[in-house]
Design a protein around this motif. Structure first.
Motif, short mmCIF file in Angstrom:
data_model
loop_
_atom_site.label_atom_id
_atom_site.label_comp_id
_atom_site.label_asym_id
_atom_site.label_seq_id
_atom_site.Cartn_x
_atom_site.Cartn_y
_atom_site.Cartn_z
N ILE A 1 -7.17 -11.43 21.91
CA ILE A 1 -7.43 -12.85 21.72
C ILE A 1 -7.42 -13.57 23.06
N GLY A 2 -6.61 -13.08 23.99
CA GLY A 2 -6.62 -13.66 25.33
C GLY A 2 -7.97 -13.50 26.00
N VAL A 3 -8.63 -12.39 25.72
CA VAL A 3 -9.94 -12.14 26.31
C VAL A 3 -11.00 -13.05 25.69
N VAL A 4 -10.86 -13.26 24.38
CA VAL A 4 -11.91 -14.01 23.69
C VAL A 4 -11.79 -15.51 23.97
N LEU A 5 -10.54 -15.98 24.09
CA LEU A 5 -10.32 -17.43 24.23
C LEU A 5 -11.14 -18.10 25.32
N PRO A 6 -11.04 -17.64 26.58
CA PRO A 6 -11.75 -18.38 27.63
C PRO A 6 -13.26 -18.37 27.42
N ARG A 7 -13.77 -17.33 26.75
CA ARG A 7 -15.22 -17.25 26.54
C ARG A 7 -15.69 -18.34 25.60
N SER A 8 -14.76 -18.88 24.79
CA SER A 8 -15.17 -19.93 23.85
C SER A 8 -15.62 -21.17 24.62
N GLY A 9 -15.12 -21.30 25.85
CA GLY A 9 -15.56 -22.42 26.68
C GLY A 9 -15.00 -23.75 26.25
N ASN A 10 -14.06 -23.74 25.35
CA ASN A 10 -13.54 -24.99 24.82
C ASN A 10 -12.08 -25.14 25.25
N GLN B 1 -14.93 -13.95 16.27
CA GLN B 1 -15.05 -12.62 16.85
C GLN B 1 -14.36 -11.64 15.93
N SER B 2 -14.91 -10.44 15.85
CA SER B 2 -14.21 -9.45 15.05
C SER B 2 -13.26 -8.68 15.97
N LEU B 3 -12.26 -8.14 15.36
CA LEU B 3 -11.22 -7.47 16.13
C LEU B 3 -11.65 -6.04 16.43
N GLN B 4 -11.55 -5.66 17.71
CA GLN B 4 -11.89 -4.29 18.07
C GLN B 4 -10.75 -3.37 17.68
N ARG B 5 -11.08 -2.17 17.31
CA ARG B 5 -10.09 -1.16 16.94
C ARG B 5 -9.08 -1.72 15.94
N SER B 6 -9.60 -2.37 14.91
CA SER B 6 -8.71 -3.07 14.01
C SER B 6 -7.81 -2.09 13.25
N GLU B 7 -8.30 -0.87 13.06
CA GLU B 7 -7.50 0.12 12.35
C GLU B 7 -6.18 0.37 13.08
N GLU B 8 -6.29 0.56 14.40
CA GLU B 8 -5.09 0.80 15.20
C GLU B 8 -4.16 -0.39 15.14
N VAL B 9 -4.73 -1.59 15.24
CA VAL B 9 -3.90 -2.78 15.26
C VAL B 9 -3.14 -2.91 13.95
N LEU C 1 -0.98 -13.34 11.61
CA LEU C 1 -2.00 -13.99 10.78
C LEU C 1 -2.62 -15.16 11.53
N PHE C 2 -1.78 -15.91 12.24
CA PHE C 2 -2.28 -17.03 13.04
C PHE C 2 -3.29 -16.53 14.07
N LEU C 3 -2.93 -15.46 14.78
CA LEU C 3 -3.83 -14.92 15.80
C LEU C 3 -5.14 -14.46 15.16
N LEU C 4 -5.02 -13.74 14.05
CA LEU C 4 -6.22 -13.23 13.40
C LEU C 4 -7.10 -14.38 12.90
N PHE C 5 -6.43 -15.41 12.36
CA PHE C 5 -7.17 -16.55 11.86
C PHE C 5 -7.97 -17.21 12.99
N VAL C 6 -7.28 -17.44 14.11
CA VAL C 6 -7.97 -18.07 15.24
C VAL C 6 -9.15 -17.21 15.70
N GLN C 7 -8.89 -15.90 15.78
CA GLN C 7 -9.94 -15.01 16.27
C GLN C 7 -11.13 -14.97 15.30
N LYS C 8 -10.85 -14.87 14.02
CA LYS C 8 -11.91 -14.72 13.04
C LYS C 8 -12.68 -16.02 12.81
N PHE C 9 -11.92 -17.12 12.60
CA PHE C 9 -12.59 -18.32 12.10
C PHE C 9 -12.88 -19.36 13.18
#
Lengths: 642, 417
Positions: free
Chosen positions: A90-99, A400-408, A388-396
């Motif tokens: 999620i740290g990687v995805v956040l800055p890319r949102s540009g917001n 972005q979908s979560l990479q290697r979600s099985e492992e997570v 759940l909070f992290l997943l919610f932010v990432q998904k909605f």
């Protein structure tokens, strides 16, 4: 997706699966045993050999420690496979949102939520268990009447810290420039507080809040988040590797609590003040520290008929007999003292005898089911809402979908299992062991009734400084050993090693931090044993730390300050508090165990920065930075001469 | 494929200390249309005095730069790296370049313009004079706790202090489903720049120490380089110490202008190899292999891993790098938003490598995976456990090669002289 892993997944039978799982489990279990053996062995050896007291509830403690090892095994794997990759992704995805607003809002909510998920208030309450409302009314009110506000204040502090910590990555602010003014402000405020006795009481609470807030789930998550952000954000400073949020998250809550205290001081709505709304309670029934009363002494042992006949025959007594001489009437007759009908009683000193384990092997009051339920509840509360909070932010929000979600998923499951077992094991094993030892340590300098025993013992090492010195030495190794077992510090160590590509070894960081915590806790026990004012133990080390920080290289500032925030976790805190309260209860005038944890945080900063300064020279020389100018001139000359 | 990739491309790698790396990156990214991948690495630090060994060591941080550049501009790029990286200084770093075969790139992959760098004349860049030919780079992918031992072995075998960077090992692991968590993904990659004449000795010394003939120990290979230079230290020293043997050797090298005087073959009596030691290397070493190297945007790592596995690669090593380029990136706050790339390396025999390259290319086009490039490089020597051999200690395996003993030939040459 066309190339899903499922298309060419190997079909493993149960045999191959166990072949994979058994070495894996064994490797991880051995790792965890390596990290906790020292503290366990140390506690047992100290109790048996130095204090020469038997271990009470030995079976329960043994089971508890085994459960801790298994719990840690799951939890650390859960961190490595589940929570940390989740935070990083999620740290990687956040800055890319540009917001920017979204990023900062997320950071604030994460900090706030993490504080509510892992509330340290129970720890603080237990530290202040002996606080009497009439002695420290403001402190009492903060812990009892305003405990909701206290948690909120700490949460807002952590939220702002995460926000600022993330913002810092974007603008390449040096941690020095944030930490030095913040600590300066805190020290100044603390000094002001120390001048007023009402406010002085809450200093310990405030500084301990900073140390306690960052728990074993929050730290790795926030750390991973920072690393993810820094992978993507290029602010031009190579030193911003993602650390520093934990530091700020340990400093800001102190400020928040101090300000909260100041507010209530001004509003005069604390216990006993004019605007107090709570119920005044009579102090007699409220006091949890019992009045000083005569300690139950061991009754004399009976002299056997055998010993009696031997005495009659030989007139000799064995060593452990005591002779009491009670003259009934004394007369001075012609310059001679004549005793009429003197009575001599001979009693046999009872000796406890060396015993390894007490007869009580399991605490009847401990309900396994209830303890397990609390542990599971706490683990679920700490981990699931945050994930759940992290997943919610990432998904909605970030879509972005979560990479290697099985492992997570497996990782998060492991983390929950691990933390539940870990909590159970601590309640069964480490807390009783640390608790009995912590409350027994004062036996080295005063007479006490040891934990779970009936009769008084001690002082074992004289009641002066030598006995207290034993207690302080004990505290040093307790801090050292407990720190090595802390899961959050282990996670930090792994992260530092990975970020520096193995240059800064985990073991080096852990040893530095453990030694620092040892010194800090020893200083904290000094504070309690001699009832020193906390402010004079805070200002000198923090001043030294500020000076060291100013001169240290940026990366060491990051590691050092972060490790300070990490050190006080689920293993250290119960052990240290038990000891602090045990010792405090035997020193007149000391009622709370506050301040030790705060001192435990400053120690590691000092050691890590000192090691940084020591080793900086060699690394610089090697990388050619320190000598570059020199060498350049030399080689230019050489080139000409050749 | 873009038009000018018909022209030969070269892969340039530089290893520099942090401070010079920043200067090199800014110099390189000033060039119009240029791009560079940045990775973090660590140097090796062995303490040369026993009392210094007591102190904690913190290995020096190094930065590894990777760029893919048309061969015609290679000299100019090398010149920039040498000049700004101050590579003439003792212990400053290394730079080397090799040729890429069968290079192809997706449409979104950042390409280096044809006319970005032109000036590569020796007069303007005296640093190019110091470039050596006949360099080889040895890569060893091993478990994380192995590198400190192997570094010592490498230094004892005559190499400089190795550069270590992190990588992930993929392959079998990715076929295990959730059980993959039982296999540690983190590996360390040890990189050594050696002269070709020493390469085989150092290579086999490391392979021996790392016990590459056993399963699960790792994987190592050697890539010959077109040219490059290295100036890497292996010991800490200050002005207060005597010059290290390495410094003396390099001083004599530069006085002589050659390194032939270093040939010790006349003095060594040949390494005794027991029959068992000899046998276990049969099958461990394979010659004439080919490396498939792919670079892909980090978000597509899993996708490419699956494609590579489907195309026939059995195992691969993945390292991640930050991307810097001379272009307008998106910005947020006071900072630039980076792109990240994953670099894949897998070794197979040449025919299979070509087949993997073709199949991945086809699949990538189908799956709209555009931010990717891929190329092949010949690998003269590989060491690893060869799967499929049940009794790996005795069975003859794929393309076995003996490490040739050059002692006899050298002795003959010497005695003639």
């Amino acid at each position: 997706m066309e190339y899903s892993t499922k298309t060419h997944r190997l079909d493993l039978g149960w045999r191959d699966t166990t072949r994979l799982l058994i070495p894996y489990a064994r490797r991880n279990l051995v790792d965890q045993i390596k990290s906790i053996w020292f503290i366990v062995a140390y506690l047992i050896v100290f109790q048996l050999l130095v204090l020469q007291l038997p271990i009470v509830f030995s079976v329960m403690i043994a089971v508890g420690i085994a459960v801790v090892a298994i719990g840690l095994m799951f939890f650390m794997e859960g961190l490595r496979v589940g929570l940390m990759p989740l935070g990083e992704s999620i740290g990687v995805v956040l800055p890319r949102s540009g917001n920017m607003a979204l990023i900062l809002g997320f950071a604030f909510l994460l900090g706030l939520g993490a504080t509510f998920a892992e509330p340290a208030i129970s720890v603080l309450k237990s530290a202040g268990a002996g606080v009497k409302p009439e002695e420290a009314p403001l402190l009492y009110s903060l812990l009892n009447d305003f405990s909701g506000e206290l948690v909120t204040a700490v949460g807002v502090g952590v939220g702002l810290a995460v926000l600022l910590g993330v913002l810092r990555f974007f603008y390449a602010w040096s941690l020095k420039l944030l930490a030095i003014p913040a600590v300066g402000l805190l020290l100044a405020l603390s000094f002001y507080f120390s001048q007023t006795s009402l406010l002085n009481d809450i200093l310990g609470l405030a500084w301990d809040c900073g140390a306690v807030t960052t728990g074993p789930v929050t730290v790795p998550l926030v750390l991973a988040l920072g690393i993810g952000v820094c992978r993507i954000v290029n602010s031009g400073s190579e030193h911003n590797a993602g650390f520093g949020i934990v530091t700020l998250a340990s400093l800001f809550p102190i400020l928040a609590v101090l300000l909260l205290g100041l507010y209530h001081y001004q509003a005069e709505d604390y216990y006993g003040a004019s605007n107090y709304r709570g119920e005044m309670r009579s102090s007699v029934e409220d006091s949890t520290v019992p009045e000083k009363r005569a300690l139950p002494q061991r009754p004399p042992a009976a002299i056997s008929a055998e010993e009696y006949t031997r005495f009659l025959e030989t007139g000799q007594l064995a060593e452990n007999f005591q002779i009491a001489f009670n003259p009934s009437d004394a007369e001075l007759v012609d310059g001679t003292l004549v005793l009429q009908q003197p009575e001599i009683t001979i009693t046999k000193n009872s000796s406890r005898g060396i015993q390894l384990f007490d007869d009580k092997t399991w605490d009847k009051e401990v309900s396994l089911v209830a303890k397990f339920e609390t542990a599971v509840f706490e683990a679920v509360r700490a981990i699931i809402p945050l994930c759940l909070f992290l997943l919610f932010v990432q998904k909605f929000l970030l879509k972005q979908s979560l990479q290697r979600s099985e492992e997570v998923q497996v990782g998060v499951l492991f983390a929950v299992i691990g933390m539940s077992l870990f909590g159970l094991g601590i309640a069964l094993g480490l807390t009783p062991l640390g608790g009995q030892l912590g409350s027994n340590v004062p036996a080295s300098f005063t007479a006490i009734v040891p934990w779970g025993m009936e009769y008084a013992e001690g002082p074992l090492f004289g009641d002066g400084h030598s006995g207290k010195l034993v207690a302080i030495l004990f505290a040093f190794f307790l801090g050292y050993g407990a720190t090595l077992a802390e899961p959050a510090l282990n996670a930090l160590g792994d992260t530092v090693e990975k970020i520096t590509v193995g240059a800064f070894r985990k073991s080096l960081l852990m040893q530095c931090v453990a030694i620092g915590v040892g010194f800090g806790i020893a200083a904290g026990i000094c504070k309690i044993a001699y009832d020193l004012p906390l402010i004079w133990l805070l200002i000198p080390p923090y001043t030294v730390v500020l000076v060291l920080t100013w001169f240290s290289p940026e990366d060491f500032v990051n590691f050092g300050w972060d490790s300070a925030g990490v050190t006080t976790g689920p293993i250290t805190v119960p052990l240290v508090l038990a000891m602090g309260l045990g010792i405090g209860g035997n020193i007149p005038g000391v009622s709370d165990g506050f301040g030790i944890l705060a001192l435990a945080s400053v120690g590691p900063i000092m050691t890590v920065l000192a090691v940084g300064l020591l080793t900086r020279k060699t690394s610089e020389l090697d990388s050619g930075v320190g000598v570059a100018d020199d060498v350049e001139e030399n080689s230019a000359n050489e080139a000409v001469s050749i | 494929m873009k038009a000018h990739y018909d022209e030969a491309l070269s892969a340039l790698t530089a290893v520099l200390p942090q401070i010079y790396a920043d200067q090199v990156i800014s110099a390189l990214t000033e060039v119009h249309g240029s791009s560079v991948l940045i990775m973090h690495a660590r140097g090796t630090l062995l303490q040369d005095k026993w009392y210094r060994r007591m102190l904690p060591t913190i290995s020096p941080a190094k930065v590894m730069l990777q760029l893919w550049i048309p061969s015609s501009q290679l000299d100019a790029a090398l010149a920039i790296v040498i000049e700004h990286g101050k590579l003439h200084l003792q212990g400053s770093g290394a730079v080397f370049a090799s040729h890429c075969d069968h290079f192809w790139a997706g449409s979104a992959f950042h390409d280096w313009p044809v006319d970005a760098l032109t000036d590569s004349s020796i007069e303007n860049h005296p640093g190019l004079l110091e470039l050596k030919k006949n360099l080889s780079v040895i890569y060893a992918v091993v478990e994380r706790d192995q590198t400190s031992v192997l570094s010592k072995v490498a230094i004892n075998a005559g190499a400089h202090g190795p550069i270590v960077f992190l990588g992930e090992g993929h392959g079998l692991r990715d076929k295990l489903g959730w059980l993959r968590i039982t296999k540690q993904v983190d590996k360390e990659v040890m990189m050594l720049v050696v002269e070709e004449r020493n390469a085989k000795d150092i290579f086999s010394a490391i392979a021996n120490a790392a016990e590459m003939h056993l399963p699960g120990r790792g994987f190592m290979f050697m890539i010959p380089q077109k040219y490059g230079m290295f100036n890497l230290p292996s010991l800490v020293s200050t002005h207060a110490y005597d010059a290290s043997m390495q410094q003396i050797i390099s001083a004599i090298d530069s006085l002589n202008g050659h390194t032939h005087w270093r040939d010790q073959s006349a003095y060594t009596k040949g390494v005794k190899k027991t029959a068992a030691a000899k046998r276990r290397f049969v099958g461990t070493f394979r010659a004439d292999q080919c490396m498939v190297c792919a670079v892909v945007e980090r978000g597509s790592t899993q996708q490419l891993t699956d494609m590579m596995l489907a195309a026939g690669a059995t195992g691969m090593q993945i390292s991640y790098a930050r991307f810097a380029a001379n272009e307008e990136g998106c910005e947020l706050g006071g900072a630039k938003i980076n792109k990240e790339y994953a670099i894949f390396r897998a070794v197979r025999d040449p025919a299979q490598a070509k087949q993997i390259s073709d199949r991945v290319r086809r699949d990538a086009e189908q799956a709209d995976l555009a931010d990717i490039c891929m190329y092949l490089q010949p690998i003269p020597l590989v060491a690893s456990y060869v799967p499929g051999a049940h009794n790996y200690r005795s069975a003859p395996l794929l393309n076995p090669v003996e490490i040739p003993s050059e002692d006899a030939a050298h002795l003959a040459a010497r005695s003639k002289a």
